[in-house]
Design a protein around this motif. Structure first.
Motif, mmCIF file in Angstrom:
data_model
loop_
_atom_site.group_PDB
_atom_site.id
_atom_site.type_symbol
_atom_site.label_atom_id
_atom_site.label_comp_id
_atom_site.label_asym_id
_atom_site.label_seq_id
_atom_site.Cartn_x
_atom_site.Cartn_y
_atom_site.Cartn_z
ATOM 1 N N CYS A 38 0.841 -1.196 0.000
ATOM 2 C CA CYS A 38 0.000 0.000 0.000
ATOM 3 C C CYS A 38 0.874 1.242 0.000
ATOM 4 O O CYS A 38 1.988 1.237 0.518
ATOM 5 C CB CYS A 38 -0.881 -0.018 1.250
ATOM 6 S SG CYS A 38 -1.969 1.410 1.402
ATOM 7 N N HIS A 39 0.345 2.332 -0.548
ATOM 8 C CA HIS A 39 1.083 3.592 -0.572
ATOM 9 C C HIS A 39 1.432 4.062 0.838
ATOM 10 O O HIS A 39 2.444 4.742 1.052
ATOM 11 C CB HIS A 39 0.276 4.661 -1.321
ATOM 12 C CG HIS A 39 1.144 5.731 -1.879
ATOM 13 N ND1 HIS A 39 1.538 6.825 -1.150
ATOM 14 C CD2 HIS A 39 1.745 5.863 -3.089
ATOM 15 C CE1 HIS A 39 2.320 7.589 -1.879
ATOM 16 N NE2 HIS A 39 2.469 7.028 -3.065
ATOM 17 N N THR A 40 0.625 3.668 1.809
ATOM 18 C CA THR A 40 0.904 4.058 3.198
ATOM 19 C C THR A 40 2.256 3.530 3.670
ATOM 20 O O THR A 40 2.911 4.148 4.511
ATOM 21 C CB THR A 40 -0.243 3.556 4.106
ATOM 22 O OG1 THR A 40 -1.455 4.150 3.637
ATOM 23 C CG2 THR A 40 -0.037 3.933 5.553
ATOM 24 N N GLU A 41 2.693 2.387 3.123
ATOM 25 C CA GLU A 41 4.026 1.884 3.498
ATOM 26 C C GLU A 41 5.109 2.894 3.104
ATOM 27 O O GLU A 41 6.076 3.086 3.837
ATOM 28 C CB GLU A 41 4.297 0.528 2.840
ATOM 29 C CG GLU A 41 3.846 -0.650 3.690
ATOM 30 C CD GLU A 41 2.521 -1.237 3.217
ATOM 31 O OE1 GLU A 41 1.527 -1.084 3.947
ATOM 32 O OE2 GLU A 41 2.482 -1.839 2.125
ATOM 33 N N LEU A 42 4.950 3.540 1.952
ATOM 34 C CA LEU A 42 5.926 4.570 1.554
ATOM 35 C C LEU A 42 5.874 5.733 2.544
ATOM 36 O O LEU A 42 6.904 6.304 2.891
ATOM 37 C CB LEU A 42 5.624 5.079 0.139
ATOM 38 C CG LEU A 42 5.968 4.146 -1.019
ATOM 39 C CD1 LEU A 42 5.571 4.814 -2.338
ATOM 40 C CD2 LEU A 42 7.439 3.787 -1.044
ATOM 41 N N ASP A 43 4.670 6.083 2.987
ATOM 42 C CA ASP A 43 4.542 7.170 3.968
ATOM 43 C C ASP A 43 5.234 6.786 5.279
ATOM 44 O O ASP A 43 5.828 7.632 5.950
ATOM 45 C CB ASP A 43 3.061 7.476 4.231
ATOM 46 C CG ASP A 43 2.381 8.071 3.008
ATOM 47 O OD1 ASP A 43 3.058 8.771 2.238
ATOM 48 O OD2 ASP A 43 1.174 7.823 2.816
ATOM 49 N N ARG A 59 6.463 10.199 6.689
ATOM 50 C CA ARG A 59 5.272 11.053 6.763
ATOM 51 C C ARG A 59 4.230 10.507 7.726
ATOM 52 O O ARG A 59 3.400 11.251 8.244
ATOM 53 C CB ARG A 59 4.674 11.239 5.357
ATOM 54 C CG ARG A 59 5.564 12.065 4.429
ATOM 55 C CD ARG A 59 4.966 12.176 3.043
ATOM 56 N NE ARG A 59 4.917 10.873 2.389
ATOM 57 C CZ ARG A 59 5.874 10.361 1.618
ATOM 58 N NH1 ARG A 59 6.963 11.064 1.386
ATOM 59 N NH2 ARG A 59 5.767 9.173 1.090
ATOM 60 N N THR A 60 4.239 9.185 7.917
ATOM 61 C CA THR A 60 3.388 8.530 8.932
ATOM 62 C C THR A 60 4.319 7.575 9.667
ATOM 63 O O THR A 60 4.217 6.365 9.529
ATOM 64 C CB THR A 60 2.260 7.727 8.246
ATOM 65 O OG1 THR A 60 1.650 8.538 7.255
ATOM 66 C CG2 THR A 60 1.197 7.276 9.235
ATOM 67 N N THR A 99 -1.864 -1.931 12.039
ATOM 68 C CA THR A 99 -1.067 -3.087 11.631
ATOM 69 C C THR A 99 0.086 -2.618 10.740
ATOM 70 O O THR A 99 -0.120 -1.836 9.804
ATOM 71 C CB THR A 99 -1.944 -4.063 10.819
ATOM 72 O OG1 THR A 99 -3.156 -4.288 11.527
ATOM 73 C CG2 THR A 99 -1.224 -5.376 10.568
ATOM 74 N N GLY A 100 1.278 -3.096 11.028
ATOM 75 C CA GLY A 100 2.412 -2.764 10.161
ATOM 76 C C GLY A 100 2.968 -1.375 10.386
ATOM 77 O O GLY A 100 3.835 -0.928 9.638
ATOM 78 N N LEU A 136 7.875 -1.790 -3.728
ATOM 79 C CA LEU A 136 7.744 -0.452 -3.129
ATOM 80 C C LEU A 136 8.298 0.630 -4.047
ATOM 81 O O LEU A 136 7.698 1.689 -4.215
ATOM 82 C CB LEU A 136 8.455 -0.413 -1.767
ATOM 83 C CG LEU A 136 7.718 -1.133 -0.640
ATOM 84 C CD1 LEU A 136 8.644 -1.381 0.542
ATOM 85 C CD2 LEU A 136 6.496 -0.336 -0.196
ATOM 86 N N VAL A 137 9.442 0.344 -4.666
ATOM 87 C CA VAL A 137 10.039 1.329 -5.579
ATOM 88 C C VAL A 137 9.122 1.533 -6.785
ATOM 89 O O VAL A 137 8.881 2.664 -7.212
ATOM 90 C CB VAL A 137 11.461 0.890 -6.018
ATOM 91 C CG1 VAL A 137 11.951 1.743 -7.185
ATOM 92 C CG2 VAL A 137 12.423 1.001 -4.846
#
Ligand code: ZN
Ligand code: ZN
Length: 319
Positions: A21-26, A31-32, A94-95, A302-303
């Motif tokens: 998910c894009h949230t993993e990049l954040d 950023r998060t 989670t994560g 991820l990349v």
């Protein structure tokens, strides 16, 4: 990593698939940020129950379950008691706050694991647990009714699932999709959008509610302009970027807010959102398009996500 040991209320899951998910990049780019490092990312997990804690009563070894962004909440506060556990001050993700599914094994409280409908294979089910469930929550918060019109700003994984839910549940509703690329607009029309265009376009008729899934502010200003009196803008984004924040100075009270227009954000998901959405997804047979990677290829996935090499949802598949 050693295999984790479930506590009395938890199950140990052998992970079969985990969505990227894009949230993993954040999380990775700060950023998060996770409160404690190291942490294993991943919040769209499908796996088999391998063992159960002493007080687990509903799940058994061999059950196929999913884990989503909500890992746990306190269970006692007014939010938890009223079914708004997504707003609990002790919400754990989670994560991010605890180890997630980029792994061969993980543990999760039994109460936060969901049976996965048979119709989905594990890779297909994984992206439903985030993009799908959050999209479903956004739609609930939009207050849409059959025959009222809806706009979708940004046409990624979540919006394209929302479009399919709208078509199924609200057949007389017109769907307006604001997307940057012609490819996305074409895809939206194929799925049944009534109108497609750019976020800065003026729509042929004002819209009752708009769901924004972009990370920018431009879409907020533009959406408010296109709303009907009394209309509602729902922002489904974990954060907004600062790059175009200065556009907010263009916010004009009479154009963008007057006449009881509302803005509401979407935070996290509840268990009920996930359970209801999985049911609905199997009924409508929403099947996300997925690209599979091995666990060892997690960084490549991820990349590619960062570089927007989009080929459907990305899923890590464990051997
Ligand atoms: Zn996610
Ligand atoms: Zn709580």
């Amino acid at each position: 990593m050693p295999i984790p040991v479930p506590n009395d209320h938890e199950v140990l899951i052998k992970v079969l698939a985990c969505g990227v998910c894009h949230t993993e990049l954040d999380e990775i780019e700060g950023r998060t940020a996770p409160p404690v490092l190291p942490v294993i990312p991943g919040h769209q997990v499908v796996g088999l129950v391998e063992s159960t804690g002493k007080l687990v009563s509903k799940l058994c070894r061999g059950d196929r379950v999913g884990v989503a962004w909500i890992f746990s909440s306190c269970g006692k506060c007014s939010f938890c008691i009223s079914g708004q556990e997504n707003l609990c001050a002790e919400f754990k993700a989670t994560g991010r706050d605890v180890n997630g599914g980029y792994a061969e094994y993980m543990t999760v409280p039994e109460a936060f694991a969901y049976r996965i409908p048979e119709v989905f294979n594990s890779s297909q089910a994984a992206p439903l647990l985030c993009a799908g469930a959050v999209g479903y929550r956004s739609l609930l918060l939009s207050g849409l009714q059959n025959g009222k019109n809806i706009g979708l700003t940004g046409f990624g994984a979540s919006a394209h699932i929302v479009l399919q839910i709208v078509r199924f549940k609200f057949p007389e509703t017109k769907i307006f999709v604001f997307a940057r690329s012609e490819n996305e607009r074409k895809f939206a029309r194929e799925l049944g959008a009534f109108w497609t265009g750019d976020s800065s376009d003026i729509v042929p008729e004002p819209i009752d509610c708009i769901i924004d899934t972009t990370p920018v502010w431009k879409s907020v200003i533009e959406a408010l302009k296109n709303l009907k009196p009394g209309g509602r803008l729902v922002i489904n984004a974990i954060r907004k970027e600062d790059t175009d924040k200065s556009l907010l100075l263009n916010l004009d009270f009479s154009t963008h807010l007057w006449m009881e227009k509302e803005i509401k954000s979407v935070a996290n998901v509840t268990r009920r959102d996930i359970i209801e959405f999985l049911d609905l997804a199997s009924e409508i047979s929403i099947v996300p398009e997925v690209t599979e990677y091995s666990l060892e290829q997690a960084n490549i996935a991820l990349v590619e996500m960062k570089l927007r090499v989009i080929k459907g949802a990305k899923v890590l598949v464990m051997d």
